[in-house]
Design a protein around this motif. Structure first.
Motif, PDB file in Angstrom:
ATOM      1  N   ARG A 100      -4.937  -2.282  -3.273  1.00  0.00           N
ATOM      2  CA  ARG A 100      -6.099  -1.559  -2.753  1.00  0.00           C
ATOM      3  C   ARG A 100      -6.705  -2.368  -1.617  1.00  0.00           C
ATOM      4  NH1 ARG A 100      -9.963   0.586  -7.101  1.00  0.00           N
ATOM      5  NH2 ARG A 100      -8.323   2.140  -7.258  1.00  0.00           N
ATOM      6  N   ASP A 101      -7.099  -1.666  -0.589  1.00  0.00           N
ATOM      7  CA  ASP A 101      -7.585  -2.337   0.608  1.00  0.00           C
ATOM      8  C   ASP A 101      -9.059  -2.709   0.447  1.00  0.00           C
ATOM      9  OD1 ASP A 101      -7.348  -3.485   3.023  1.00  0.00           O
ATOM     10  OD2 ASP A 101      -7.564  -1.627   4.180  1.00  0.00           O
ATOM     11  N   THR A 102      -9.337  -3.528  -0.539  1.00  0.00           N
ATOM     12  CA  THR A 102     -10.695  -4.031  -0.762  1.00  0.00           C
ATOM     13  C   THR A 102     -10.583  -5.541  -0.864  1.00  0.00           C
ATOM     14  OG1 THR A 102     -10.331  -3.667  -3.112  1.00  0.00           O
ATOM     15  CG2 THR A 102     -11.577  -1.979  -1.942  1.00  0.00           C
ATOM     16  N   ARG A 127      -7.694  -7.680  -2.240  1.00  0.00           N
ATOM     17  CA  ARG A 127      -6.500  -6.827  -2.257  1.00  0.00           C
ATOM     18  C   ARG A 127      -5.877  -6.735  -3.649  1.00  0.00           C
ATOM     19  NH1 ARG A 127      -3.864  -5.193   1.649  1.00  0.00           N
ATOM     20  NH2 ARG A 127      -1.814  -5.812   0.874  1.00  0.00           N
TER      21      ARG A 127
END
Lengths: 276, 190, 190
Positions: B140-142, B145
Motif C-alpha cells: 500500500r502506498d502509505t 509501504r
C-alpha cells in the motif's frame, strides 16, 4: 473481587429484581459471568483481545449490541483490567487503550443530549465501538466457518498414486527439419557450396556403400556376388554395383580376381580386423 | 498405444488424475493425447468418471486449479489411524487473521489489527504464509509501504473451493447497521 | 462409520492405498480398523482389489515395502506429455555433423571437418555414437587410417525413415530456403 460480576443496570432495584433489561425485570445474575480470580490468567489467554472480551461480556449478559449500557459495561471491563493488573498479569496495551476508550464514551454519554433528536442519533458516541464490535463478531463467525470447511489433511486427502516410470534419460529429439536446417547452414558457408546438391540417386548409392562396408566387416575376403541380393530387384542390383564402384573409386574396398573368370573377391581396403 | 475408443480416452484421463499431485485443468488434460479430443468430450468424460466413482472412498472433484481425486470425508477416521502426525490445529488468532484476509483482501497487517483490536504477531502471518495460504501481493502506498496480504490458490484448493465466491457468506452485519443507521463519520469535537 | 461388511473393509483399504504414493505394509493396513480384520482377510481383499483394477491405467502391486497403487507403464507416454520440461536439444555442432554423415556417408572425421570448416570435437562424435545413430563402418586406407562414419538402422528408425533416400533431397531444401530467404547473419563468402 469476590462478588459476581454484574452487568445489569445498577439503579431502581425492586425486591428480587436486580435490574431491568429493555423494560423486562431481571431476577438472576447470569451465573457464568462469575469468574474466579485465579482463573484470570486462563481468561486472558482465552480472549483474543479487548474486543473479544467486551463481546463476551455483552453476549453473556444478553445485551443488545446496538444499545450498550455504557456505565455497567465500562465498570465491569475495568474490574477485569484491574484484577489482571492486581495479579501482575502482563496486560497488553490494547486492553488499556480499550479501557480509555470506554471511559471516554461513558463520559460523553453523560453530557447533556443535543436538543434535536436526529442529531442525537448521529452523534451517539457508542457508534464507533458498536461498529468495531460487530465487525469483530463477524470476523469471529467467519473464522469459525472457515475452520469448519473440509480441509485437506484434516478432513480428506488428495489422491496421488505412485507414477511408475521407466528410468529413461530424456534424449534430444531430432527431426528431418533439424537435419535440413543443419545442412543448409553448412551449405551456406562452406566450400561445399558449389556441389552441395544431393540427389536421391546419390543418397541411395551412399546408403549402399555403407551397407556393403557393413557386410565387409572383418578382415576376410568376401565373394563379390554375395554383396548383391537379386531378390531386391534390378534397381537395387544396379545401385549396389554403383556403390561398389564408388567404394573402389574412393579406395575404401579392394577387389581382386586372380585370373579371368576366377571368383572375384572384395575386401575392405583398410585390411584391419574391423573396428569394435 | 494410441487411444481409439472413448473408453480408452476415459481410462487415460482417470489415470492422469489418479496420478496427479495437483489439480489438472481441462486444458492440460487435453494435452495428454496426441490428437486433442476437445474440451467438450473431456468435460463429458470427467462427469462420467465422477459418476463411475460414486460409492467409492474416493471422489473426483473440481477445485480452483482443476480436477482432482480426493478421499471422501467419511474415510478420514480410518486414514487418521495411519498418520504419523496430527494435522495442525490453528489458534483463533490464526483463523481470525485468515478470515480477515480471505474476506477483505487485499489487507495490510494494520487493517487486520484494526479489526481484531490487537497486535497481530509475526508468527500468525508466518504460519499462514508457510502453509501457502496467504502471500503478499503488493504494497500500500502509505508510509512504511505495508505489504498487502491476499489468499492463494492453494488456500482455495486445500479448502475445496473453486473460487472466493464459494466462501461461506458473512453474517449480514451491514443490514443490521443500516437499520440503526449508525454514522461512520468522525466524532464531533464536543 | 464402522465397516461391517467385507465390501466396506475393501473400500477402506482401497481408499487408504489410493491416498498415498508410498507402499503400505499389511501390518499398517490392519491398523486402519478399530477391530483388526486379521492379515489373512486383508491379504485376500488386496488380491481381490488387484483383480478389480485389471484393465485400468492404475494397478495395485506388492513391493518390498508393502502394497501400493501405481500407474501402468503403458500410460507413461501420456503422463509424460503433462510434464512441462522441454526436451533437451542437440548443439549445432552435433546436428551439422549428423547431417554430414547422413548425406555424405561414409565419411571420416577429416571429411566432416573439411566440410564444416572447423575441428570436430570427439564429444560430438561420441554423442552420436552413444545414441546409436552413427558408427564406424570401416577405415579409409590413408595415413592415420581414419574411421569411416555412417548412419545406422536405428537412426533411420528413430527418424521414421525407411531408407536414406527418404531424407529430404537437398536441392529441394535449397529452393525452399532461397524462397524463404531466412534472415541469415553469415552470408556465404562467394
Amino acid at each position: 473481587m469476590t462478588a459476581p460480576l454484574d452487568l445489569a443496570p445498577l439503579v431502581d432495584v425492586p425486591n428480587g429484581v436486580i435490574g431491568r433489561m429493555y423494560g423486562q425485570p431481571i431476577f438472576d445474575l447470569p451465573k457464568d459471568l462469575y469468574i474466579p480470580p485465579d482463573a484470570l490468567e486462563v481468561i486472558l489467554d482465552a480472549f483474543e483481545g479487548p474486543l473479544d472480551l467486551l463481546l463476551y461480556l455483552i453476549r453473556k449478559a444478553n445485551i443488545n449490541v446496538l444499545d450498550i449500557p455504557m456505565v455497567p459495561l465500562t465498570a465491569q471491563y475495568l474490574e477485569y483490567v484491574e484484577a489482571m493488573r492486581h495479579h501482575n498479569l502482563a496486560l497488553a496495551a490494547d486492553y488499556l487503550l480499550m479501557a480509555a476508550t470506554l471511559l471516554e464514551i461513558k463520559s460523553r454519554m453523560l453530557l447533556p443530549r443535543p436538543s434535536r433528536p436526529e442529531e442525537a442519533e448521529e452523534l451517539d458516541p457508542r457508534a464507533e465501538l458498536v461498529r468495531r464490535l460487530l465487525e469483530y463478531e463477524q470476523t469471529k463467525l467467519a473464522a469459525a466457518r472457515l475452520d469448519a470447511l473440509p480441509r485437506v489433511e484434516r478432513d480428506f486427502e488428495w489422491v496421488g498414486v505412485f507414477v511408475a516410470e521407466k528410468v529413461v534419460e530424456r534424449l534430444p529429439e531430432v527431426s528431418l527439419h533439424d537435419l535440413q536446417l543443419a545442412w543448409m547452414k553448412i551449405a551456406r558457408q562452406s566450400r561445399l557450396k558449389q556441389h552441395h546438391t544431393i540427389q536421391r540417386e546419390e543418397l541411395s548409392v551412399r546408403e549402399h556403400m555403407t551397407l556393403i562396408l557393413r557386410k565387409l566387416r572383418g578382415d576376410a575376403f568376401v565373394v563379390f556376388e554375395s554383396l548383391f541380393d537379386p531378390a531386391l530387384g534390378v534397381a537395387s542390383l544396379v545401385v549396389s554395383f554403383l556403390a561398389t564402384l564408388e567404394l573402389v573409386k574412393e579406395r575404401l574396398v579392394i577387389i581382386t580376381q586372380n585370373e579371368a573368370f576366377a571368383p572375384i573377391y572384395v575386401k575392405r581396403a583398410d585390411g584391419a580386423a574391423g573396428n569394435d | 498405444m494410441q487411444p481409439e475408443t472413448i473408453e480408452q480416452i476415459k481410462r487415460v484421463l482417470e489415470t492422469a488424475l489418479l496420478a496427479g499431485s495437483s489439480p489438472v485443468p481441462v486444458s492440460d488434460l487435453r494435452r495428454l493425447f496426441d490428437e486433442d479430443p476437445g474440451s467438450d468430450l473431456v468435460r463429458r468424460l470427467l462427469v462420467d468418471l465422477a459418476e463411475d466413482w460414486q460409492g467409492k472412498g474416493v471422489e473426483l472433484v473440481q477445485t480452483a486449479g482443476g480436477w482432482r481425486f480426493q478421499t471422501r470425508l467419511e474415510y478420514q477416521v480410518y486414514l487418521d489411524r495411519l498418520k504419523q502426525e496430527r494435522p495442525p490445529k490453528y489458534s483463533r488468532a490464526v483463523l481470525e487473521t485468515l478470515a480477515i484476509i480471505a474476506y477483505r483482501q487485499p489487507v495490510t497487517r494494520g487493517d487486520i489489527e484494526d479489526i481484531r483490536g490487537v497486535v497481530v504477531s509475526t508468527n500468525v502471518l508466518k504460519t499462514l504464509e508457510s502453509r501457502g495460504w496467504v502471500d503478499v501481493v503488493g504494497y500500500r502506498d502509505t508510509p512504511g509501504r505495508p505489504g498487502l496480504y491476499a489468499t492463494t490458490r492453494k488456500f482455495l484448493e486445500d479448502l475445496g473451493l473453486r473460487s472466493l465466491t464459494e466462501l461461506p457468506p458473512l453474517t449480514e452485519i451491514e443490514r443490521i447497521m443500516d437499520l440503526v443507521d449508525l454514522p461512520k463519520t468522525e466524532e464531533p469535537a464536543v
